[in-house]
Each structure stands twice: as C-alpha cells, then as structure tokens.
Design a protein around this motif. Structure first.
Motif, PDB file in Angstrom:
ATOM      1  N   ASN A  27      -3.730  -4.575  -4.838  1.00  0.00           N
ATOM      2  CA  ASN A  27      -2.546  -4.714  -4.003  1.00  0.00           C
ATOM      3  C   ASN A  27      -2.911  -4.571  -2.529  1.00  0.00           C
ATOM      4  O   ASN A  27      -2.462  -5.351  -1.688  1.00  0.00           O
ATOM      5  CB  ASN A  27      -1.508  -3.653  -4.401  1.00  0.00           C
ATOM      6  CG  ASN A  27      -0.167  -3.844  -3.740  1.00  0.00           C
ATOM      7  OD1 ASN A  27       0.084  -4.805  -3.027  1.00  0.00           O
ATOM      8  ND2 ASN A  27       0.714  -2.894  -3.965  1.00  0.00           N
ATOM      9  N   LEU A  28      -3.752  -3.600  -2.206  1.00  0.00           N
ATOM     10  CA  LEU A  28      -4.170  -3.377  -0.825  1.00  0.00           C
ATOM     11  C   LEU A  28      -4.966  -4.575  -0.288  1.00  0.00           C
ATOM     12  O   LEU A  28      -4.737  -5.022   0.837  1.00  0.00           O
ATOM     13  CB  LEU A  28      -5.009  -2.098  -0.733  1.00  0.00           C
ATOM     14  CG  LEU A  28      -5.487  -1.687   0.649  1.00  0.00           C
ATOM     15  CD1 LEU A  28      -4.305  -1.405   1.570  1.00  0.00           C
ATOM     16  CD2 LEU A  28      -6.386  -0.459   0.538  1.00  0.00           C
ATOM     17  N   LEU A  29      -5.866  -5.094  -1.106  1.00  0.00           N
ATOM     18  CA  LEU A  29      -6.655  -6.259  -0.686  1.00  0.00           C
ATOM     19  C   LEU A  29      -5.754  -7.471  -0.443  1.00  0.00           C
ATOM     20  O   LEU A  29      -5.895  -8.175   0.562  1.00  0.00           O
ATOM     21  CB  LEU A  29      -7.725  -6.586  -1.733  1.00  0.00           C
ATOM     22  CG  LEU A  29      -8.634  -7.751  -1.413  1.00  0.00           C
ATOM     23  CD1 LEU A  29      -9.474  -7.453  -0.161  1.00  0.00           C
ATOM     24  CD2 LEU A  29      -9.538  -8.053  -2.597  1.00  0.00           C
ATOM     25  N   GLY A  62       5.649  -0.713   0.815  1.00  0.00           N
ATOM     26  CA  GLY A  62       5.392  -0.779  -0.628  1.00  0.00           C
ATOM     27  C   GLY A  62       3.983  -0.328  -0.986  1.00  0.00           C
ATOM     28  O   GLY A  62       3.776   0.397  -1.963  1.00  0.00           O
ATOM     29  N   VAL A  63       3.005  -0.734  -0.190  1.00  0.00           N
ATOM     30  CA  VAL A  63       1.613  -0.336  -0.440  1.00  0.00           C
ATOM     31  C   VAL A  63       1.460   1.180  -0.282  1.00  0.00           C
ATOM     32  O   VAL A  63       0.782   1.829  -1.077  1.00  0.00           O
ATOM     33  CB  VAL A  63       0.646  -1.097   0.503  1.00  0.00           C
ATOM     34  CG1 VAL A  63      -0.752  -0.501   0.458  1.00  0.00           C
ATOM     35  CG2 VAL A  63       0.591  -2.566   0.129  1.00  0.00           C
ATOM     36  N   VAL A  64       2.110   1.740   0.719  1.00  0.00           N
ATOM     37  CA  VAL A  64       2.029   3.192   0.930  1.00  0.00           C
ATOM     38  C   VAL A  64       2.609   3.939  -0.272  1.00  0.00           C
ATOM     39  O   VAL A  64       1.985   4.871  -0.800  1.00  0.00           O
ATOM     40  CB  VAL A  64       2.754   3.607   2.228  1.00  0.00           C
ATOM     41  CG1 VAL A  64       2.962   5.107   2.287  1.00  0.00           C
ATOM     42  CG2 VAL A  64       1.974   3.126   3.439  1.00  0.00           C
ATOM     43  N   PHE A  65       3.780   3.537  -0.738  1.00  0.00           N
ATOM     44  CA  PHE A  65       4.382   4.208  -1.894  1.00  0.00           C
ATOM     45  C   PHE A  65       3.545   3.997  -3.162  1.00  0.00           C
ATOM     46  O   PHE A  65       3.434   4.906  -3.983  1.00  0.00           O
ATOM     47  CB  PHE A  65       5.821   3.752  -2.112  1.00  0.00           C
ATOM     48  CG  PHE A  65       6.792   4.488  -1.236  1.00  0.00           C
ATOM     49  CD1 PHE A  65       7.112   5.806  -1.489  1.00  0.00           C
ATOM     50  CD2 PHE A  65       7.363   3.857  -0.157  1.00  0.00           C
ATOM     51  CE1 PHE A  65       7.988   6.491  -0.672  1.00  0.00           C
ATOM     52  CE2 PHE A  65       8.252   4.526   0.664  1.00  0.00           C
ATOM     53  CZ  PHE A  65       8.569   5.857   0.411  1.00  0.00           C
ATOM     54  N   HIS A  66       2.960   2.826  -3.305  1.00  0.00           N
ATOM     55  CA  HIS A  66       2.078   2.574  -4.445  1.00  0.00           C
ATOM     56  C   HIS A  66       0.891   3.546  -4.400  1.00  0.00           C
ATOM     57  O   HIS A  66       0.528   4.147  -5.412  1.00  0.00           O
ATOM     58  CB  HIS A  66       1.609   1.118  -4.408  1.00  0.00           C
ATOM     59  CG  HIS A  66       0.859   0.692  -5.633  1.00  0.00           C
ATOM     60  ND1 HIS A  66       0.252  -0.529  -5.723  1.00  0.00           N
ATOM     61  CD2 HIS A  66       0.598   1.301  -6.812  1.00  0.00           C
ATOM     62  CE1 HIS A  66      -0.336  -0.647  -6.891  1.00  0.00           C
ATOM     63  NE2 HIS A  66      -0.147   0.463  -7.574  1.00  0.00           N
ATOM     64  N   GLY A  67       0.292   3.693  -3.229  1.00  0.00           N
ATOM     65  CA  GLY A  67      -0.833   4.619  -3.074  1.00  0.00           C
ATOM     66  C   GLY A  67      -0.430   6.060  -3.336  1.00  0.00           C
ATOM     67  O   GLY A  67      -1.164   6.816  -3.980  1.00  0.00           O
TER      68      GLY A  67
END
Length: 101
Positions: A27-29, A62-67
């Motif tokens: 997701n981050l990539l 979204g990426v922050v919450f996923h992490g």
C-alpha cells in the motif's frame, strides 16, 4: 489474558502478521508511485492549480491508519482490543442465555 499457543498456532499468527506488514508496504509503495505520477501530471498540465494535494492527503490518511493498525500502535485496532471485545461479547451472550433459563 494471554493464551498458551502451541508452535503451529504461533507460526500461523506470525505468518498472518508478516502478510499484514507486506500488505502495508505494498500500500505504501503504491501510494508513493501513484502520487509521484499524479504530481508530475499536475505540474506538467496545470501548474497554476495544484490539485494533487487532495489525493495525496486523503490516501495518506488511509496509509497512516493502515500502518497504525498493522504495527499495533493504535490500541483500538490492536489484537488486545479484539480479544477483550470477543470475551465481552461472549460474556454478554452467556448472561443472556442464563437470564432466560
């Protein structure tokens, strides 16, 4: 309350954790690559209006919450919360059954 887990169960949990971490990195990539392309397109086609900030901002949230979830930093989404909630719901169900007996 920690459950005693045999070696196979611990392996399965560790494998699931690794898959979640791998999913986060994917997701981050994607976030980095797609937003880099969007920034290029925006600056090339209409530099007077910087619209790339919007997808960057919201996808970034979204990426922050996923992490936070994957690395168990946010306690509401962590494994301990899930276990406590499951036990709470099981206890309520047990009380409801006993109430009607």
């Amino acid at each position: 309350m920690e459950m005693n887990l045999n070696e196979e169960e611990r392996y399965i949990q560790a494998r699931k954790k690794v898959e979640n971490i791998k999913g986060f990195y994917g997701n981050l990539l994607s976030f980095i690559l797609v937003n880099a392309i969007l920034i290029f397109i925006n600056l090339y086609t209409s530099p007077q209006y910087l619209w790339f900030f919007w997808p960057l901002l919201w996808w970034g949230v979204g990426v922050v919450f996923h992490g936070l979830k994957v690395f168990e930093i946010f306690p509401v989404l962590g494994k301990n919360w899930e276990e406590r909630k499951i036990k709470e719901l099981m206890e309520k169900e047990k009380q409801n059954k006993n109430k009607w007996k």
